[in-house]
Design an enzyme around this catalytic site. Structure first.
Site, PDB file in Angstrom:
ATOM      1  CG  ASP A 254     -50.614 -63.141  -8.162  1.00  0.00           C
ATOM      2  OD1 ASP A 254     -51.664 -63.527  -8.707  1.00  0.00           O
ATOM      3  OD2 ASP A 254     -49.919 -62.223  -8.627  1.00  0.00           O
TER       4      ASP A 254
ATOM      5  CE1 TYR B  65     -50.246 -60.938 -14.843  1.00  0.00           C
ATOM      6  CE2 TYR B  65     -49.486 -58.873 -13.882  1.00  0.00           C
ATOM      7  CZ  TYR B  65     -50.160 -60.072 -13.764  1.00  0.00           C
ATOM      8  OH  TYR B  65     -50.753 -60.416 -12.579  1.00  0.00           O
TER       9      TYR B  65
ATOM     10  CG  HIS C   5     -55.881 -64.212  -6.205  1.00  0.00           C
ATOM     11  ND1 HIS C   5     -55.349 -65.310  -6.831  1.00  0.00           N
ATOM     12  CD2 HIS C   5     -54.906 -63.250  -6.256  1.00  0.00           C
ATOM     13  CE1 HIS C   5     -54.125 -65.043  -7.256  1.00  0.00           C
ATOM     14  NE2 HIS C   5     -53.831 -63.806  -6.913  1.00  0.00           N
TER      15      HIS C   5
END
Length: 287
Positions: free
Chosen positions: A104, A211, A267
């Site tokens: 990730d 982010y 994931h």
């Protein structure tokens, strides 16, 4: 030698003017592990004892996470800082090279790191994170934009922090147990551990700042060299955040590339299918 949690060591290292926490086990060449969002070193709990038989395994808490330092400035969470953190860990532990394993957000950092410092990575293992060029271009498609809605939500100041703290960080359960295909994969102990890490002072905002700096020009407009480091990608096919199609054509960006798909897996691939992930990693490392 029996490799159990009892022989894990919790250590700290100062690098790039920041103190990072890590868990380590074993002796030998360095295997460095980088976690993703909203995880911490604990996401590698199934890999640490397995590979500590042959390596010094080091699973760090990225800056801003768990027990690592959490700078308050948004500007502290940019790619150049992450890259220098990783370089400093390798050198600070007395190594010149490592096997770099990443998932990730850790995968985004790893791709960027190997582009800048390929001589320090012997082999690269990426889990459920496409090459950044594939990722950036995917935002031109409505399909991926729908999957990545949360990235745009996180750009809002303050509101995401307030909502994510609601009901004792209940979103952690939705992120892990709610998405994993094996509903018993994440125990109450696991979920409590992730909640406690996110709830540490300053951690949530720091994690979101990754982010909030994602769309800066230095990351979006970067020129990439062909990756010369042998690379293995492991991909859980039922990833709700990143489409499997983002793996197609990665050979154009990596000279020596292998990929292993794991069906019926989300994931959280190294936690959901640890035996298979460990097997594929071993095969790649022995090749």
């Amino acid at each position: 030698m029996s490799m159990t949690e009892n022989s894990w060591k919790h250590e700290y290292i100062t690098t790039n003017n920041i103190k990072l926490h890590y868990v380590t086990q074993g002796n030998g060449p360095l295997m460095l592990m980088l976690h993703g969002f909203p995880e911490y070193w604990y996401s590698w709990r199934h890999q640490i004892p397995e590979f500590a038989r042959d390596y010094q395994v080091v699973a760090i808490d990225l800056r801003g996470y768990n027990d690592s330092d959490k700078p308050k400035e948004k500007s502290a969470y940019v790619m150049n800082e992450f890259i220098q953190d990783v370089k400093g860990v390798i050198q600070g532990l007395g190594y010149e090279k490592c096997v770099l394993v990443a998932h990730d957000w850790g995968g985004i950092i790893a791709w960027n790191f190997v582009d800048i410092y390929p001589e320090t990575v012997e082999k690269l293992i990426i889990l459920n994170l496409p090459h950044p060029l594939k990722l950036i271009r995917s935002f031109r498609t409505w399909k991926q934009l729908q999957k990545s809605w949360y990235i745009f939500f996180f750009q809002i100041p303050f509101l995401p922090e307030l909502l994510l703290q609601y009901a004792n960080y209940n979103w952690i359960e939705q992120m892990f147990a709610g998405i994993a295909l094996g509903k018993s994969i994440f125990t109450l102990k696991d979920l409590k551990a992730y909640k406690q890490a996110v709830a540490k002072p300053g951690a949530l905002r720091a994690m979101l700042n990754y982010y909030r700096n994602f769309f800066i020009p230095q990351l979006i407009n970067k020129n990439w060299d062909i990756v010369a480091v042998p690379t293995l990608m492991i991909w859980g096919e039922e990833d709700k955040f990143l489409g499997k199609e983002l793996t197609y054509g990665t050979e154009a960006y990596v000279r020596d590339f292998k990929i292993k798909y794991i069906p019926n897996c989300s994931h959280w691939v190294q936690q959901e299918q640890p035996t298979l992930v460990n097997q594929y990693m071993r095969e790649f490392l022995r090749a």
